[in-house]
Design an enzyme around this catalytic site. Structure first.
Site: not given
Length: 237
Positions: A126, A66, A35, A63
């Site tokens: 999270t 947004h 990752k 990435l």
């Protein structure tokens, strides 16, 4: 397709590139996905992806795009052309943005001769809990917000979702099979939570319905990286 334990683990190589590559070399027998996050990509750009691909890794480009749909489509197109297997966006960007990401990534991959990456739409980070959401104006509790955004993302064409292992069972029940569910915040028994608020063990996350586990510091900060990765594989098996 039946996935092995190795296929289900993504190592978060959010380290200086030489350290990240050294970590990958140690854990590659037990970990199938690298990752590449923001810090590596900002510093090295596409090379941060290419060096892991050259070493046989499948790459998860994290990435969390947004932005307005056109901008996200162009960025996703470039990412798809790199040959990554997974690309993250924020589900909270809305239906038009999600659709643009899916279209852009598929077009970029096809032009470069690669399979289209799985677009993983992030539901609720999270690191966030109910109080953090409330401070941003979101009245729903984290599980309800994750389910709402999961439904939106899948309706808009996302082929995968990122959610906490605490929500993965409910999300799986909602979206059904065929959608890749990715869970960060994975902490083997006895590991520190660090800056994660909603964590779970690898075995529990998989039992709840997760397909891909993102694991970083419990491996990269261990005295013996290979032993730590092997222990996680054994706990899954």
């Amino acid at each position: 397709m039946s996935l092995t334990a190795r296929d289900r683990i993504a190592l978060a190589v959010d380290l200086p590139l030489p350290e990240g590559l050294a970590a990958w070399e140690q854990v590659a027998p037990y970990v199938g996905v690298a990752k590449v996050g923001l810090s590596l990509f900002v510093e090295h750009g596409p090379r941060a992806v290419e060096v892991f691909l050259q070493r046989g890794a499948r790459v998860f480009l994290d990435l969390k795009l947004h932005d307005i749909p056109n901008t996200v489509e162009l960025a996703a197109m470039r990412a798809g052309a790199l040959g990554v297997s997974y690309l993250t966006i924020h589900a909270s960007g809305g239906a038009a943005m999600i659709k643009a990401a899916v279209q852009g990534a598929a077009a970029g991959a096809a032009k470069a001769g690669h399979p289209a990456p799985v677009i993983l739409a992030v539901t609720v980070l999270t690191s966030m809990d109910d109080a953090t959401l409330a401070a941003t104006g979101v009245a729903r509790q984290a599980p309800a917000q994750a389910e709402l955004l999961a439904s939106l993302a899948v309706r808009s064409g996302a082929t995968g979702l990122v959610c906490s292992a605490r929500e993965v069972a409910a999300v799986r029940a909602q979206v059904g099979p065929g959608i890749v569910l990715c869970t960060p915040g994975i902490r083997p028994q006895g590991s520190a939570a660090n800056d994660q608020s909603r964590t779970e063990t690898p075995a529990a996350a998989l039992a709840a319905g997760s397909d891909l586990l993102v694991i970083g510091r419990p491996i990269t900060a261990a005295p013996d990286l290979a032993a730590a990765a092997k222990a996680i594989v054994e706990s899954i098996n």
